[in-house]
Design a protein around this motif. Sequence first.
Motif, PDB file in Angstrom:
ATOM      1  N   ALA A  25      13.206   1.761  12.972  1.00 50.58           N
ATOM      2  CA  ALA A  25      14.102   0.832  12.290  1.00 50.58           C
ATOM      3  C   ALA A  25      14.039   0.959  10.779  1.00 50.58           C
ATOM      4  O   ALA A  25      15.000   0.674  10.089  1.00 50.58           O
ATOM      5  CB  ALA A  25      13.781  -0.601  12.697  1.00 50.58           C
ATOM      6  N   GLY A  26      12.913   1.381  10.220  1.00 51.26           N
ATOM      7  CA  GLY A  26      12.786   1.483   8.773  1.00 51.26           C
ATOM      8  C   GLY A  26      11.335   1.559   8.373  1.00 51.26           C
ATOM      9  O   GLY A  26      10.462   1.771   9.207  1.00 51.26           O
ATOM     10  N   PRO A  27      11.059   1.390   7.094  1.00 49.99           N
ATOM     11  CA  PRO A  27       9.676   1.500   6.631  1.00 49.99           C
ATOM     12  C   PRO A  27       8.821   0.372   7.190  1.00 49.99           C
ATOM     13  O   PRO A  27       9.269  -0.762   7.341  1.00 49.99           O
ATOM     14  CB  PRO A  27       9.799   1.405   5.113  1.00 49.99           C
ATOM     15  CG  PRO A  27      11.092   0.731   4.871  1.00 49.99           C
ATOM     16  CD  PRO A  27      11.990   1.096   6.007  1.00 49.99           C
ATOM     17  N   ASP A  28       7.601   0.703   7.500  1.00 52.09           N
ATOM     18  CA  ASP A  28       6.701  -0.317   8.037  1.00 52.09           C
ATOM     19  C   ASP A  28       5.918  -0.978   6.905  1.00 52.09           C
ATOM     20  O   ASP A  28       6.123  -0.688   5.729  1.00 52.09           O
ATOM     21  CB  ASP A  28       5.776   0.280   9.100  1.00 52.09           C
ATOM     22  CG  ASP A  28       4.930   1.422   8.570  1.00 52.09           C
ATOM     23  OD1 ASP A  28       5.135   1.823   7.411  1.00 52.09           O
ATOM     24  OD2 ASP A  28       4.066   1.907   9.302  1.00 52.09           O
ATOM     25  N   GLY A  29       5.015  -1.851   7.255  1.00 54.73           N
ATOM     26  CA  GLY A  29       4.266  -2.619   6.262  1.00 54.73           C
ATOM     27  C   GLY A  29       3.394  -1.777   5.356  1.00 54.73           C
ATOM     28  O   GLY A  29       3.163  -2.140   4.205  1.00 54.73           O
ATOM     29  N   THR A  31       4.051   0.969   3.925  1.00 57.87           N
ATOM     30  CA  THR A  31       4.825   1.443   2.785  1.00 57.87           C
ATOM     31  C   THR A  31       4.874   0.380   1.699  1.00 57.87           C
ATOM     32  O   THR A  31       4.675   0.680   0.515  1.00 57.87           O
ATOM     33  CB  THR A  31       6.257   1.798   3.228  1.00 57.87           C
ATOM     34  OG1 THR A  31       6.183   2.749   4.271  1.00 57.87           O
ATOM     35  CG2 THR A  31       7.067   2.343   2.082  1.00 57.87           C
ATOM     36  N   PHE A  32       5.123  -0.849   2.080  1.00 61.12           N
ATOM     37  CA  PHE A  32       5.190  -1.939   1.107  1.00 61.12           C
ATOM     38  C   PHE A  32       3.837  -2.198   0.457  1.00 61.12           C
ATOM     39  O   PHE A  32       3.742  -2.458  -0.743  1.00 61.12           O
ATOM     40  CB  PHE A  32       5.725  -3.209   1.765  1.00 61.12           C
ATOM     41  CG  PHE A  32       7.141  -3.068   2.238  1.00 61.12           C
ATOM     42  CD1 PHE A  32       8.176  -2.878   1.349  1.00 61.12           C
ATOM     43  CD2 PHE A  32       7.442  -3.114   3.592  1.00 61.12           C
ATOM     44  CE1 PHE A  32       9.490  -2.740   1.775  1.00 61.12           C
ATOM     45  CE2 PHE A  32       8.741  -2.975   4.038  1.00 61.12           C
ATOM     46  CZ  PHE A  32       9.770  -2.785   3.129  1.00 61.12           C
ATOM     47  N   VAL A  33       2.766  -2.112   1.231  1.00 64.87           N
ATOM     48  CA  VAL A  33       1.421  -2.306   0.676  1.00 64.87           C
ATOM     49  C   VAL A  33       1.100  -1.193  -0.307  1.00 64.87           C
ATOM     50  O   VAL A  33       0.549  -1.437  -1.390  1.00 64.87           O
ATOM     51  CB  VAL A  33       0.376  -2.375   1.809  1.00 64.87           C
ATOM     52  CG1 VAL A  33      -1.030  -2.334   1.257  1.00 64.87           C
ATOM     53  CG2 VAL A  33       0.584  -3.621   2.644  1.00 64.87           C
ATOM     54  N   LEU A  34       1.443   0.044   0.034  1.00 65.12           N
ATOM     55  CA  LEU A  34       1.170   1.173  -0.860  1.00 65.12           C
ATOM     56  C   LEU A  34       1.957   1.051  -2.164  1.00 65.12           C
ATOM     57  O   LEU A  34       1.393   1.215  -3.254  1.00 65.12           O
ATOM     58  CB  LEU A  34       1.521   2.488  -0.157  1.00 65.12           C
ATOM     59  CG  LEU A  34       1.315   3.752  -0.976  1.00 65.12           C
ATOM     60  CD1 LEU A  34      -0.159   3.949  -1.287  1.00 65.12           C
ATOM     61  CD2 LEU A  34       1.864   4.952  -0.229  1.00 65.12           C
ATOM     62  N   VAL A  35       3.240   0.728  -2.076  1.00 63.07           N
ATOM     63  CA  VAL A  35       4.061   0.589  -3.284  1.00 63.07           C
ATOM     64  C   VAL A  35       3.554  -0.561  -4.144  1.00 63.07           C
ATOM     65  O   VAL A  35       3.447  -0.437  -5.371  1.00 63.07           O
ATOM     66  CB  VAL A  35       5.547   0.399  -2.910  1.00 63.07           C
ATOM     67  CG1 VAL A  35       6.375   0.002  -4.120  1.00 63.07           C
ATOM     68  CG2 VAL A  35       6.099   1.673  -2.296  1.00 63.07           C
ATOM     69  N   GLY A  36       3.200  -1.665  -3.525  1.00 62.05           N
ATOM     70  CA  GLY A  36       2.667  -2.801  -4.279  1.00 62.05           C
ATOM     71  C   GLY A  36       1.352  -2.472  -4.959  1.00 62.05           C
ATOM     72  O   GLY A  36       1.117  -2.852  -6.114  1.00 62.05           O
TER      73      GLY A  36
END
Length: 58
Positions: A25-29, A31-36
């Motif tokens: 469906a899309g990026p998982d959590g 990805t968001f943790v790494l970018v943050g």
Amino acid sequence: MTPRSSQQVTRKPGGGAATGGGGDAGPDGRTFVLVGSVLVLGAGVGGLMMRRRRPNRG
């Protein structure tokens, strides 16, 4: 009473329920943790660089 092997269900339904895209469906959590984490680290390094490069007064 446990069923005998001859009484067990051997036919299974085909297909499945349409519950969404799943993993595709899309990026998982992560990805968001790494970018943050990269943003926080960059802000910290940028703050230290700004603090270091100020001209000395006096």
